[in-house]
Design a protein around this motif. Structure first.
Motif, PDB file in Angstrom:
ATOM      1  N   ARG A  34      -2.472   2.100  10.411  1.00 51.98           N
ATOM      2  CA  ARG A  34      -2.646   3.311   9.611  1.00 51.98           C
ATOM      3  C   ARG A  34      -1.454   3.597   8.711  1.00 51.98           C
ATOM      4  NH1 ARG A  34      -6.661   1.853  10.261  1.00 51.98           N
ATOM      5  NH2 ARG A  34      -8.356   2.551  11.613  1.00 51.98           N
ATOM      6  N   HIS A  35      -0.359   2.879   8.899  1.00 50.14           N
ATOM      7  CA  HIS A  35       0.824   3.063   8.067  1.00 50.14           C
ATOM      8  C   HIS A  35       1.375   1.690   7.682  1.00 50.14           C
ATOM      9  CE1 HIS A  35       0.871   7.354   8.922  1.00 50.14           C
ATOM     10  NE2 HIS A  35       0.676   7.055  10.188  1.00 50.14           N
ATOM     11  N   LEU A  36       1.668   1.511   6.394  1.00 50.97           N
ATOM     12  CA  LEU A  36       2.161   0.226   5.908  1.00 50.97           C
ATOM     13  C   LEU A  36       3.481  -0.154   6.570  1.00 50.97           C
ATOM     14  CD1 LEU A  36       1.716  -2.132   3.969  1.00 50.97           C
ATOM     15  CD2 LEU A  36       2.911  -0.824   2.203  1.00 50.97           C
ATOM     16  N   SER A  37       4.375   0.817   6.773  1.00 53.14           N
ATOM     17  CA  SER A  37       5.676   0.517   7.391  1.00 53.14           C
ATOM     18  C   SER A  37       5.500  -0.009   8.811  1.00 53.14           C
ATOM     19  CB  SER A  37       6.551   1.774   7.404  1.00 53.14           C
ATOM     20  OG  SER A  37       5.917   2.823   8.127  1.00 53.14           O
ATOM     21  N   HIS A  38       4.535   0.540   9.554  1.00 56.22           N
ATOM     22  CA  HIS A  38       4.264   0.074  10.920  1.00 56.22           C
ATOM     23  C   HIS A  38       3.703  -1.347  10.898  1.00 56.22           C
ATOM     24  CE1 HIS A  38       1.920   0.589  14.944  1.00 56.22           C
ATOM     25  NE2 HIS A  38       3.078  -0.003  15.140  1.00 56.22           N
ATOM     26  N   PHE A  39       2.825  -1.611   9.929  1.00 58.65           N
ATOM     27  CA  PHE A  39       2.253  -2.949   9.779  1.00 58.65           C
ATOM     28  C   PHE A  39       3.342  -3.976   9.489  1.00 58.65           C
ATOM     29  CE2 PHE A  39       0.533  -5.969   6.473  1.00 58.65           C
ATOM     30  CZ  PHE A  39      -0.105  -6.817   7.364  1.00 58.65           C
ATOM     31  N   ILE A  40       4.230  -3.663   8.542  1.00 59.91           N
ATOM     32  CA  ILE A  40       5.301  -4.596   8.170  1.00 59.91           C
ATOM     33  C   ILE A  40       6.228  -4.842   9.354  1.00 59.91           C
ATOM     34  CG2 ILE A  40       7.321  -4.916   6.692  1.00 59.91           C
ATOM     35  CD1 ILE A  40       5.820  -3.314   4.535  1.00 59.91           C
TER      36      ILE A  40
ATOM     37  N   ALA B 105      -6.773 -12.413  -1.427  1.00 58.95           N
ATOM     38  CA  ALA B 105      -7.798 -11.645  -2.136  1.00 58.95           C
ATOM     39  C   ALA B 105      -7.522 -10.153  -2.156  1.00 58.95           C
ATOM     40  CB  ALA B 105      -9.168 -11.894  -1.493  1.00 58.95           C
ATOM     41  N   HIS B 106      -6.548  -9.681  -1.344  1.00 60.07           N
ATOM     42  CA  HIS B 106      -6.291  -8.249  -1.234  1.00 60.07           C
ATOM     43  C   HIS B 106      -4.797  -7.969  -1.267  1.00 60.07           C
ATOM     44  CE1 HIS B 106     -10.451  -7.268  -0.393  1.00 60.07           C
ATOM     45  NE2 HIS B 106     -10.478  -8.145   0.599  1.00 60.07           N
ATOM     46  N   THR B 107      -4.455  -6.716  -1.550  1.00 58.75           N
ATOM     47  CA  THR B 107      -3.058  -6.291  -1.494  1.00 58.75           C
ATOM     48  C   THR B 107      -2.653  -6.123  -0.036  1.00 58.75           C
ATOM     49  OG1 THR B 107      -3.559  -3.927  -1.513  1.00 58.75           O
ATOM     50  CG2 THR B 107      -3.368  -5.027  -3.660  1.00 58.75           C
ATOM     51  N   MET B 108      -1.350  -6.050   0.212  1.00 53.16           N
ATOM     52  CA  MET B 108      -0.866  -5.843   1.582  1.00 53.16           C
ATOM     53  C   MET B 108      -1.337  -4.510   2.145  1.00 53.16           C
ATOM     54  SD  MET B 108       0.589  -8.481   2.609  1.00 53.16           S
ATOM     55  CE  MET B 108       1.284 -10.003   1.952  1.00 53.16           C
ATOM     56  N   THR B 109      -1.412  -3.500   1.291  1.00 52.87           N
ATOM     57  CA  THR B 109      -1.888  -2.197   1.764  1.00 52.87           C
ATOM     58  C   THR B 109      -3.340  -2.278   2.210  1.00 52.87           C
ATOM     59  OG1 THR B 109      -0.357  -1.053   0.266  1.00 52.87           O
ATOM     60  CG2 THR B 109      -2.202   0.224   1.136  1.00 52.87           C
ATOM     61  N   GLN B 110      -4.163  -2.970   1.440  1.00 49.20           N
ATOM     62  CA  GLN B 110      -5.568  -3.126   1.827  1.00 49.20           C
ATOM     63  C   GLN B 110      -5.700  -3.896   3.134  1.00 49.20           C
ATOM     64  OE1 GLN B 110      -6.800  -5.027  -1.836  1.00 49.20           O
ATOM     65  NE2 GLN B 110      -7.819  -3.181  -2.583  1.00 49.20           N
ATOM     66  N   ILE B 111      -4.912  -4.954   3.285  1.00 44.30           N
ATOM     67  CA  ILE B 111      -4.943  -5.741   4.521  1.00 44.30           C
ATOM     68  C   ILE B 111      -4.479  -4.891   5.695  1.00 44.30           C
ATOM     69  CG2 ILE B 111      -3.884  -7.709   5.724  1.00 44.30           C
ATOM     70  CD1 ILE B 111      -3.835  -9.157   3.012  1.00 44.30           C
ATOM     71  N   CYS B 112      -3.420  -4.122   5.480  1.00 49.63           N
ATOM     72  CA  CYS B 112      -2.880  -3.248   6.517  1.00 49.63           C
ATOM     73  C   CYS B 112      -3.974  -2.375   7.115  1.00 49.63           C
ATOM     74  CB  CYS B 112      -1.753  -2.390   5.916  1.00 49.63           C
ATOM     75  SG  CYS B 112      -1.297  -0.932   6.877  1.00 49.63           S
ATOM     76  N   PHE B 113      -4.749  -1.710   6.261  1.00 49.84           N
ATOM     77  CA  PHE B 113      -5.781  -0.800   6.758  1.00 49.84           C
ATOM     78  C   PHE B 113      -6.987  -1.560   7.304  1.00 49.84           C
ATOM     79  CE2 PHE B 113      -3.436   2.128   3.973  1.00 49.84           C
ATOM     80  CZ  PHE B 113      -3.297   3.210   4.839  1.00 49.84           C
ATOM     81  N   GLN B 114      -7.298  -2.719   6.723  1.00 44.60           N
ATOM     82  CA  GLN B 114      -8.464  -3.464   7.189  1.00 44.60           C
ATOM     83  C   GLN B 114      -8.287  -3.972   8.612  1.00 44.60           C
ATOM     84  OE1 GLN B 114     -10.344  -6.038   4.346  1.00 44.60           O
ATOM     85  NE2 GLN B 114     -11.165  -7.400   5.898  1.00 44.60           N
ATOM     86  N   VAL B 115      -7.057  -4.327   8.994  1.00 42.57           N
ATOM     87  CA  VAL B 115      -6.842  -4.862  10.349  1.00 42.57           C
ATOM     88  C   VAL B 115      -6.495  -3.780  11.358  1.00 42.57           C
ATOM     89  CG1 VAL B 115      -6.158  -7.113   9.447  1.00 42.57           C
ATOM     90  CG2 VAL B 115      -4.391  -5.408   9.971  1.00 42.57           C
TER      91      VAL B 115
END
Length: 305
Positions: A278-284, A265-275
């Motif tokens: 604070r940075h997409l690269s750190h999440f990945i 239901a959401h983009t990876m960027t949205q999921i990254c911040f929701q969980v």
């Protein structure tokens, strides 16, 4: 009067007596489609909500979460919340509304059940381990939950002799199933991280992580909750759980990210911040370290299956 949450002042208040059309102290509602829209509100009754299919957004306990099929939540009296559809996403949602007195003495033999903690919340206004934003019902139990809800709906619609008692019994069965699912989830969560059941010193810390993973949670915050110095807390937390504080926090965040990815239901960027990242690269990077694949690869594998 119970103590209310911080967001109650702006919440619309609903009273049970205003929601009923007859003398039967119970209401069954089934929402379908893309038009579920609620303003922030609270009520003097208990509400059980279950997502039958699709996705929607639930704001509860000052958290906003995307929930999908199999997710269930119990809203106790005087707790502000709202449920809304996600744009262009179909959703089917079942709501059960009733006062605590509706079930009478049927739950007395289950004094340690989830429902009793909800009733206790109404009396004291204090949270408990059962007051969670959501609970995911395992796939093998979803059919049972949905059959109970269907039986309740049919009893309310047909109103044959004894339907009140039948509804009460089915709601009791549902609450017991929810309680067992909650305990099973807790056991699985502990087993997945290789941890023993937490010491009393860490129960509040672990609960805080699971309820606030979307926010910044420094080690010092955990130490403060456990009433320890940061250094000693860090040492004892790893000794108790088998993981560092940051590793445990990342595990909770990545597990929730996987659930959101499966909802699609959401983009990876949205999921990254929701969980809580604070940075997409750190999440990945963290996701790949814990699962062996990137979030995008995980999404492809889920959709392919």
């Amino acid at each position: 009067m119970p103590r209310h949450g911080r967001n109650v002042m702006s919440a619309h208040l609903l009273y049970f007596k205003d929601q009923l059309t007859d003398d039967f102290q119970f209401k069954f509602i089934r929402h379908k489609g893309q038009k579920i829209r609620q303003q922030l509100h609270m009520h003097d009754y208990i509400q059980i909500a279950y997502v039958v299919r699709g996705v929607c957004v639930h704001h509860f306990c000052d958290k906003t979460l995307t929930v999908g099929k199999g997710d269930l939540f119990i809203i106790p009296p005087w707790q502000a919340h709202c449920i809304n559809a996600v744009d262009d996403k179909d959703c089917e949602l079942v709501l059960l509304d009733f006062m605590p007195a509706f079930l009478g003495d049927h739950l007395k033999p289950f004094s340690r059940s989830l429902f009793q903690h909800v009733v206790q919340y109404e009396k004291s206004g204090t949270s408990s381990e059962w007051l969670q934003p959501w609970l995911h019902i395992s796939q093998d139990k979803q059919l049972l939950v949905e059959q109970l809800l269907q039986d309740i709906q049919e009893e309310v619609a047909e109103r044959e002799e004894g339907y009140e008692f039948s509804v009460q019994i089915n709601v009791v069965k549902l609450l017991i199933l929810i309680d067992r699912e909650f305990r099973r989830t807790e056991r699985q969560r502990q087993a997945a991280s290789g941890q023993r059941p937490p010491n009393p010193q860490f129960q509040d810390v672990i609960r805080y992580i699971h309820e606030n993973y979307g926010q910044d949670i420094p080690l010092e915050q955990g130490a403060y909750i456990a009433n320890m110095t940061p250094a000693y807390f860090s040492h004892l937390f790893k000794k108790t759980t088998g993981q560092t504080f940051v590793e445990y926090l990342h595990e909770v965040r990545i597990e929730r990210a996987k659930e959101l990815i499966r909802l699609n239901a959401h983009t990876m960027t949205q999921i990254c911040f929701q969980v809580g990242f604070r940075h997409l690269s750190h999440f990945i990077r963290t996701f790949k370290k814990r699962t062996g694949m990137t979030p995008t690869d995980y999404k492809k594998s889920v959709l392919n299956n």
